[in-house]
Enzyme design. Structure first.
Site, mmCIF file in Angstrom:
data_model
loop_
_atom_site.group_PDB
_atom_site.id
_atom_site.type_symbol
_atom_site.label_atom_id
_atom_site.label_comp_id
_atom_site.label_asym_id
_atom_site.label_seq_id
_atom_site.Cartn_x
_atom_site.Cartn_y
_atom_site.Cartn_z
ATOM 1 N N ASP A 114 77.343 -0.507 61.106
ATOM 2 C CA ASP A 114 78.402 0.000 60.236
ATOM 3 C C ASP A 114 78.208 1.480 59.932
ATOM 4 O O ASP A 114 77.086 1.977 59.825
ATOM 5 C CB ASP A 114 78.382 -0.802 58.923
ATOM 6 C CG ASP A 114 79.462 -0.369 57.966
ATOM 7 O OD1 ASP A 114 80.649 -0.535 58.311
ATOM 8 O OD2 ASP A 114 79.126 0.151 56.881
ATOM 9 N N GLU B 64 80.255 1.397 64.933
ATOM 10 C CA GLU B 64 81.484 1.789 64.262
ATOM 11 C C GLU B 64 81.361 3.291 64.025
ATOM 12 O O GLU B 64 80.780 3.734 63.032
ATOM 13 C CB GLU B 64 81.675 1.050 62.932
ATOM 14 C CG GLU B 64 83.032 1.343 62.314
ATOM 15 C CD GLU B 64 83.039 1.381 60.797
ATOM 16 O OE1 GLU B 64 84.130 1.359 60.221
ATOM 17 O OE2 GLU B 64 81.961 1.474 60.193
#
Length: 641
Positions: free
Chosen positions: A315, A368
């Site tokens: 993330d 990401e």
């Protein structure tokens, strides 16, 4: 109950690796471990607190007495405090009481604990994570294979809101209850992987798991570690891979967590210009510290080792790479060369990817990363970050923006839809339609679509069909697969009752067939990340808002032709150039009646005529459905007699 200060799980070599930041299996050493020493059963405790002057274990076994069970600091300068406590059993609640050299004192949860109390309670729990796995066949099938050589169709799930038990006031489903439903549903839908938004323990449910305190523990909201293993086991038995969201970028400031752990900024940078994230009001890991890097890499490998996870999606990578991320001038510190690049984060991500691929070469990692940072999926040896895939955020934003436009205006924006192929092979991409796009007033996928109710559903079917025809892996957030009308709300179940509507159910059938097509047709996955696997037929017909292209497999017989009509108009006798002389078959049509479409279909076989078109000697006449996409496949060279 006495304390044995002479027992240790650490060897001198362990300490050398720990200090160097190269001990990638610290979960076997630090934390609490059920053990036996000199014929006595108990628990060994070890915690890293180099700036403490006193550390003890407090828990329900000693009435939380801060003086009764002190730990002993090791002599080797590692900053590790340890002791063996005979008689302490599994499932005991505990924390570390830490007095710092500066007079600060606090009770902290164990950073390496395998199990935590159910929030809002904050104690950690002694726990043995042994489990009898039944996924040997799955792991054997995974071994030695390139995971990117097969279809990757991901179903993104938030465990707390996929389904709720309405008969019991809408409580969470447990891991075991999910194991009875989620694998079967994913198999039915044809998804190859489930991606769980962070399951690691987190104090605030509304963070969706992106503010972690228990990096080594699945959330107790839904059950025990073994029950989460059971869920993974059942997914593997059903042929479904498991991806975990992993958050090495930041962590919350809750007092019982990692922040200011031993009276100093141990896990985080001490300067807020590097150590505090302005967007998320959270701490940023100090990646200049070897022990912190080892903590994070050990954590990544822990989930692959103990939980048989198949992939990690990292993330907020962009927030790690840029020192000025979400910061104004004067609020960040340049690197040693005066630049904005976070050199420690770059080297950490490279080291993380090398460690994962060294120990688990059949596991993949996904970034990401929302900027144009070069080489995210290039090898570390060539200067890249070493990820296997990257979320294609540009595709997602451009595509959703295009589909939100009224069809009458789309002819002026066709380049917005086709631009992604300019850079589609600059990285190995996953196409994400993720949770971030259906919250905070952004509207559900269905409500992003323009037009009346029929057109909204037709547009959504078209969007999904276009997505599956585009190069790259696929990811769809739960609820999108049956066109849930409302935004995702983490406090409630998905609106499964909506799937009783024929139009919603038609979208679900379409997704199921797209997943089946994806897995059955090599042209859709064999060259997913190879620029030779894609060829435009025509992107110039903006006046009609029609685009056409070819997806190619390793054999020409596996090539597929895609034609998308992006307006609510039926085009008859629409001709496109084709590469082969002979007959083609329509193998997919998003306007099929079973999907809720108007059933504008082509004949079972379509003959290519020697009429030049689009730089090819032959072409086929087609009927293009309104707001529809069709897929053609070459079937034979001679007509049936």
């Amino acid at each position: 109950m006495t304390t044995d200060l002479n027992f240790s799980l650490f060897t001198d070599f362990d300490i050398q690796l720990f200090k160097a930041g190269k001990h990638y299996h610290l979960y076997n050493k630090l934390g609490s471990h059920v053990a036996e020493h000199q014929g006595q059963k108990g628990v060994y405790f070890a915690v890293w607190a180099p700036n403490a002057r006193f550390v003890s274990v407090v828990g329900n076994f000693n009435l939380w007495d801060r003086q009764s069970h002190p730990l002993k600091v090791r002599w080797d300068g590692s900053g590790i405090w340890e002791a063996f406590l005979p008689g302490v059993q599994e499932a005991e609640y505990y924390k570390y009481f830490i007095e710092s050299n500066n007079g600060y004192s606090v009770e902290k949860g164990d950073p390496y604990a395998f199990h935590w109390e159910n929030p809002p309670h904050t104690a950690t729990i002694t726990w043995d994570i042994d489990y009898a796995w039944n996924d040997q066949k799955w792991l054997a099938s995974r071994a030695g294979k390139n995971p990117l050589s097969k279809p990757i169709s991901v179903y993104e799930v938030h465990i707390g809101s996929w389904r709720r038990v309405h008969e019991e006031e809408g409580r969470f489903m447990t891991y075991k209850e999910l194991a009875n439903e989620l694998p079967a549903y994913c198999s039915y839908m044809g998804f190859t992987h489930v991606e769980f938004m962070p399951v690691m323990e987190h104090p605030f449910y509304g963070s969706w798991g992106y503010q972690l305190t228990g990096y080594f523990a699945p959330s107790s909201r839904y059950g025990t570690p073994q029950e989460f293993m059971f869920l993974i086991d059942k997914l593997h038995e059903s042929g479904i891979g498991v991806i975990l969201d992993w958050v090495p970028s930041h962590f919350p400031t809750d007092e019982h967590g990692l922040g200011y752990f031993d009276g100093t900024h141990l896990y985080e940078y001490d300067d807020p210009r590097k150590g505090f994230h302005p967007d998320w009001k959270s701490n940023i890991f100090n990646l200049t510290r070897n022990e912190v890097r080892a903590f994070l890499i050990s954590n990544a490998l822990y989930w692959l080792d103990k939980y048989h996870i198949d992939a990690l999606r990292v993330d907020a990578v962009a927030s790690m790479l840029y020192l000025d991320y979400s910061r104004k001038e004067g609020e960040w510190i340049p690197n040693q060369y005066g630049g904005r690049e976070n050199l420690e984060a770059i080297s950490f991500l490279q080291e993380f990817n090398q460690a994962v691929h060294t120990y688990y070469p059949d596991v993949f990692t996904v970034a990401e990363e929302s900027t144009a940072w070069p080489g995210v999926t290039s090898s570390v040896e060539s200067g890249g970050l070493g990820f296997d895939m990257k979320w294609m955020m540009g595709w997602m934003h451009d595509t959703l923006d295009y589909f939100a436009k009224e069809p009458i205006y789309r002819k002026y924006h066709q380049g917005q839809l086709t631009f992604s192929l300019v850079y589609a092979y600059s990285e190995k991409f996953t196409l994400p339609l993720s949770h971030d796009e259906v919250v905070y007033g952004k509207a559900s996928l269905l409500d992003k679509m323009p037009g009346d109710r029929w057109q909204k559903f037709a547009n959504l079917r078209l969007l999904f069909s276009y997505m599956y025809g585009h190069p790259g892996a696929k990811l769809i957030f739960m609820g999108g697969e049956f066109a849930q009308q409302h935004e995702w709300q983490h406090d409630y179940s998905l609106d499964w009752h909506e799937n009783n509507d024929p139009l919603n159910n038609g979208v679900q059938k379409l997704l199921r067939d797209l997943n089946s097509l994806y897995k059955e047709e090599p042209g859709l996955y064999e060259r997913n990340f190879d620029p030779g696997g894609f060829e435009w037929i025509d992107i110039s017909d903006a006046s009609n808002s029609v685009i056409s292209w070819i997806r190619k497999g390793n054999n020409r017989k596996d090539d597929l032709i895609f034609i998308a009509s992006l307006v609510p108009v039926v085009y008859e006798n629409y001709r496109i150039g084709v590469p082969e002389i002979g007959f083609y078959k329509e193998i997919f049509n998003s306007d099929n009646l079973k999907y809720g479409g108007s059933d504008v279909l082509n004949d079972p076989e379509i003959e290519a005529f020697p009429i030049p078109m689009h730089g090819r000697t032959h072409s086929v006449p087609l009927i293009l459905p309104p707001l529809g996409l069709i897929v053609l496949k070459y079937v034979r060279s001679n007509p049936i007699i």
